[in-house]
Each structure stands twice: as C-alpha cells, then as structure tokens.
Design an enzyme around this catalytic site. Structure first.
Site, PDB file in Angstrom:
ATOM      1  N   ASP A 277       0.861  -1.187   0.000  1.00 14.71           N
ATOM      2  CA  ASP A 277       0.000   0.000   0.000  1.00 14.71           C
ATOM      3  C   ASP A 277       0.896   1.234   0.000  1.00 14.71           C
ATOM      4  OD1 ASP A 277      -2.664   1.442   0.500  1.00 14.71           O
ATOM      5  OD2 ASP A 277      -1.430   2.123   2.182  1.00 14.71           O
ATOM      6  N   GLU A 365      -1.577  -1.629  -5.926  1.00 16.93           N
ATOM      7  CA  GLU A 365      -2.831  -0.974  -6.282  1.00 16.93           C
ATOM      8  C   GLU A 365      -2.642  -0.118  -7.520  1.00 16.93           C
ATOM      9  OE1 GLU A 365      -3.996   1.459  -3.002  1.00 16.93           O
ATOM     10  OE2 GLU A 365      -1.936   2.005  -2.510  1.00 16.93           O
ATOM     11  N   CYS A 440     -14.232   0.490  12.481  1.00 14.00           N
ATOM     12  CA  CYS A 440     -15.159  -0.374  11.756  1.00 14.00           C
ATOM     13  C   CYS A 440     -16.567  -0.173  12.281  1.00 14.00           C
ATOM     14  CB  CYS A 440     -14.729  -1.837  11.889  1.00 14.00           C
ATOM     15  SG  CYS A 440     -15.816  -3.003  11.038  1.00 14.00           S
ATOM     16  N   CYS A 443     -17.828  -4.035  13.754  1.00 14.67           N
ATOM     17  CA  CYS A 443     -17.313  -4.591  15.003  1.00 14.67           C
ATOM     18  C   CYS A 443     -16.797  -3.528  15.961  1.00 14.67           C
ATOM     19  CB  CYS A 443     -16.206  -5.601  14.717  1.00 14.67           C
ATOM     20  SG  CYS A 443     -14.754  -4.910  13.881  1.00 14.67           S
ATOM     21  N   ASP A 450      -3.095   2.201   6.737  1.00 10.97           N
ATOM     22  CA  ASP A 450      -2.139   1.652   5.780  1.00 10.97           C
ATOM     23  C   ASP A 450      -1.951   0.154   5.958  1.00 10.97           C
ATOM     24  OD1 ASP A 450      -1.851   4.239   4.882  1.00 10.97           O
ATOM     25  OD2 ASP A 450      -0.117   4.649   6.151  1.00 10.97           O
TER      26      ASP A 450
END
Length: 529
Positions: A277, A365, A440, A443, A450
C-alpha cells in the site's frame, strides 16, 4: 525485424524465406527452418532488435532486453568542444522549429487550396524535405552532426502523433495541445545520437560522441562497458542533455537476458506473496503471507528542503541577473533540486529491490494519481503527492520483477482497500478524509489505515467479495439509505429520496407573499389609467 531491409539481409544470410503480403510486397518477417540457435549469430550480426514467434504466432523470448544507463560527464575545459555541445543543442532546436513551421505552412496552404499536396508528418518525409532545403535555411549545417537535426525532427513527429491521438480520443490522460515553438530559455537542452562514433572507451572513464568527441565521465562506466566489450550488450543510442547546469549522457542499450537475470542474495529466501500500500505518511506498507508488516518511511525530500529553498530563492531574487551573486544563488537552488531528485530516486530503487528479492508475488494498487491530486484541497497536500513520486514505483518494480522472476499483480482500481475491514469485512470510517486510524462500523475495532490496506491487497482478489454490479467491495444486504423502508420500489430503482431544503408549509407561505406583492405592484398602474 525492425525494417524490411533488415529482413532481406537476414533472409540472405540465413537462407530463410522472406514473407510477403497478399499483393506480393516484402514484409519485415522472415521464416527460418530448424533451430533458431543455429541462425542466431547471423541474425545478431544484423540487429538485436528482433522478435521471435512460432508458426501459430506464440511469442518466444529473443534472449535480449532493453535497458538504460545514465552517466554524468564533465563540461569540457576546451572552449571549442564546449561550443560544439551548445551548437548541437541549438541545431536540434532549430530543426524542430523549422519542421513545425513547415507543418503550419502546409496546413495554411491546405486551408486555402484543398488541392495542395502536404508533406506527410513522418520522420522520413520531413528529413527528406530538410535535406532538400538545408543549404538555404541553414548554411552552417555541416558544423554539427546530422543526428542533431534528425533528433529535433523526430521529437516533433512524436509531438504531432501525441496531439493527433489525443484529439481523436486514442490517447489516455490529459488532453495534448498542438506543438509550439521551442525557446532556449524554456527548453531543456538535449540531443540524441543513434549512429556514428558511439563508444565507451576501454579506460572506463570516457564516453565518445559523434563530432563532439570524448567526454570524461564522473563515474566509472564498468557496469556497462564490460558487457559491451564481451559482446553481451549492444549500444542503441546516446542522449546528451543538460540539467542543473551539468551534462548527462543517457545510454539506451540491448543486453542479453542471462546477464540481467538476478538471483536473490545469499541467505535470503523468497516468501509467497506480499501486498503493498503506497501512501504519503508512510511511502510503502508491505504485508506478506507470513503476517509480517514492513514499513518504508516517506523521505519527502522536497518538504525537508522547502525552508532552505525559499531562503535561497529570496536571495536569488535580490541579485542582479548575470552577476556572480546571482550565479551562486542559482547554483545553490540547483543543488537542492538535484539532492531532492536523487534521494527520491534512490528510495524508489531500494523499496522495489527489497520486494523483488524477498517475494515471489507482489500485489500493488492501481492508483489514479491525477485524481488523487485533484481531490487534495490544500496546495501543500497536492505538493506532497508530487514529492512522494508514487508514479515512479510501478514501472521500476515492473522491469526489476521481470529480471528477478517476481510476478506483479495489479488490483482493480475501484477496490476499496482502505475502506474495507480486513478482519470482518465491515466498512471503515474516520474522523477526516485522511485520518490515520479508522473505525469499523460492524465490530467497532480501530485499525491502522495503511496496514489494513496492505493486508487487503495481499489477499486480493480472493479476499474481495464483489457486489452485484462487479464493484470490489463487500455487499451489505438491506434497504438503501434514505429509502422508504426496504419496499420493492426502493430495491427496484435503487434511488434515494432527497429531503426538501424548504418545508412544504414554508414554501406555500412564501408563494402567497409573492402573489400579494405582485398584486400591490399592479394597483398604482390601474389608478393611473
């Protein structure tokens, strides 16, 4: 073969069959019988820029790859040789401007007279026209190498091709404008040589160019000269350029594949795969199949020298142009630019070499850097994207992976690696658009942006669960936000109902007040009548 003439020469030397078109015209392809290795010496005596294929068209490695090397050379101490270098720079620029003027004159003549015959926008046609008129337009043409004029015309042909492809929609990226005339004050000096005396001297300290002569290199040329001396490398072109007031020679050459094939360092075993990344805080975050996460910091050389650059720029603005103080300040600014470029380039090479030496498969990516810069609101953020040089990572990794036997996998551009929680697949949100820590929704865990993206890229495409329209993002069932509760109409259209900015009652009251004001405005007119 590159040309039909080369194909004819190879056919005569090897006894092969020169393939022709349906009209009987010769092509640049030759059919050889038997094993190619028995004909390799004869073919390589003509050129090394050839491609191999079987009878059914399957490509076969030719044993040669293209590479490049750059050496910094000293400005010659003899005034005559330094004058020749500047003369070649000007000759290339003059030939390009002449060719552009010829193209514009043909376009204007074509607009007035549709029957006017134009000179084709090809290198061969423009060079032929140049050879016809060079005694008139440039009586001094014999002072420089013919390659200087050919280089300028070739650059214009490429510029015209890019403009035409962009206009017709066949070229990606930003729209390319029509070529403009070059000025010595704005154009970077350069000249390219493809024929003539192109040599790397045996002393490994001098590089010879046509007409200009021998230039002393500031670094040893052993890494290339030893392969040329053994016949394992073939020089294709040399480009002499000026940058920061210094001279550089960029060499394009073909080298045998077995020479550049690289093996991992001793004691280093390659792991299965890794996800990379790229970012601005941390240049590269690498997560491998063993669970190890490696971070490469972003050197940000431009940001590190920004304060010093501003101070030196103010000094230069206070000096008289052409004075000794102005030249000294300009040299300081060029030194800072040169340091930033070299640090940035070295960091990219170190990072990509680590990936090729340690992993069999690397997942990266597909970044849209132009859109990334546009999305950055502040100028400092847009400058940080350019300072990181993220666009240089992928091409450098590609050619090193080819030599090292590493497979490079490019994830889908719309794969939301930074917005999908690697553990549960939930959507990650942050306090700001560039937040380092994300939470999140499913959760409630907080993760590093990163590291989570590197893990998702490592497991792509198996970890990504495409939605119903093929987007690489987890599909969450249920009614869309802003709908009416999950009815069949909402699911069928997929549209959101937008709330009114003004309530219905307030809108009706405003409409009534407008009608009342219009009625009062008409009353005086009736009384006057």
């Amino acid at each position: 073969m590159s040309t039909t003439r080369q194909a004819q020469t190879v056919a005569q030397a090897t006894g092969g069959q020169l393939l022709t078109t349906e009209e009987g015209k010769p092509t640049n392809r030759v059919r050889l019988d038997g094993d190619f290795e028995s004909h390799r010496a004869a073919v390589e005596a003509v050129t090394v820029l050839f491609q191999l294929a079987t009878d059914d068209g399957t490509p076969v490695p030719s044993g040669w790859v293209l590479r490049g090397a750059t050496f910094e050379v000293e400005w010659p101490r003899e005034p005559g040789q330094a004058r020749k270098i500047r003369s070649h720079f000007g000759a290339r620029r003059f030939a390009r401007n002449w060719a552009l003027a010829t193209v514009k004159a043909n376009l204007e003549a074509k607009a007035k007279d549709p029957g006017h015959v134009m000179v084709p926008w090809t290198l061969a046609a423009l060079r032929k026209r140049w050879n016809q008129v060079k005694h008139e337009v440039a009586p001094w043409w014999a002072e420089n190498s013919k390659e200087a004029y050919a280089s300028g015309i070739a650059d214009l042909v490429v510029a015209l091709s890019n403009w035409k492809a962009s206009k017709e929609g066949r070229r990606k990226g930003r729209r390319v404008g029509f070529p403009r005339f070059e000025s010595k004050h704005r154009t970077r000096n350069r000249v390219r040589f493809t024929t003539g005396a192109l040599r790397l001297e045996p002393d490994r300290r001098h590089i010879t160019l046509p007409v200009i002569g021998s230039l002393r290199s500031k670094e040893n040329t052993r890494r290339l000269e030893r392969h040329v001396a053994k016949g394992n490398a073939w020089l294709l072109s040399m480009t002499l350029s000026e940058r920061w007031g210094r001279l550089f020679v960029s060499i394009s050459y073909a080298v045998r594949t077995r020479i550049v094939a690289r093996t991992p360092p001793l004691g280093v075993g390659k792991r299965d795969r890794a996800g990379v990344d790229l970012g601005l805080r941390t240049y590269a975050t690498v997560a491998d199949s063993d669970g190890l996460v490696t971070e490469f910091p972003n050197p940000a050389p431009l940001r590190a020298t920004l304060v010093e650059r501003r101070r030196v720029a103010r000094q230069m603005s206070r000096r008289i142009p052409g004075s000794r103080g102005h030249r000294a300040a300009r040299a300081k600014l060029a030194r800072l630019d040169r340091r930033a470029v070299h640090l940035r380039r070295e960091h990219v090479h170190q990072c990509t070499r680590f990936l090729v030496d340690h992993y069999h498969e690397v997942h990266i990516e597909d970044l849209d850097l132009a859109a990334m810069r546009r999305s950055m609101g502040r100028r400092a953020f847009r400058r940080a994207v350019g300072d990181a040089a993220l666009g240089a990572f992928r091409p450098v990794l590609a050619y090193k992976a080819e030599d090292g036997g590493t497979r490079v996998v490019v994830a889908d551009r719309f794969f939301a690696s930074s917005r999908v929680h690697h553990s549960c697949g939930g959507v990650l949100v942050g306090s700001t658009k560039l937040a380092k820590t994300l939470t999140c929704r499913a959760c409630g865990r907080s993760v590093d942006r990163d590291r989570n993206a590197a893990l998702n890229l490592r497991d792509w495409p198996g970890h990504a669960s495409p939605g119903p329209v093929g987007a690489s993002a987890p599909f969450v069932p249920g009614p869309p936000r802003g709908g009416t509760g999950g009815g069949s109409d909402d699911r069928g259209t997929g549209r959101r109902t937008r709330q009114r900015k003004t309530p219905v009652s307030e809108a009706a009251a405003g409409e009534a007040r407008t009608k009342a004001r219009a009625k009062r405005a008409e009353e005086p007119r009736k009384r006057c009548n």
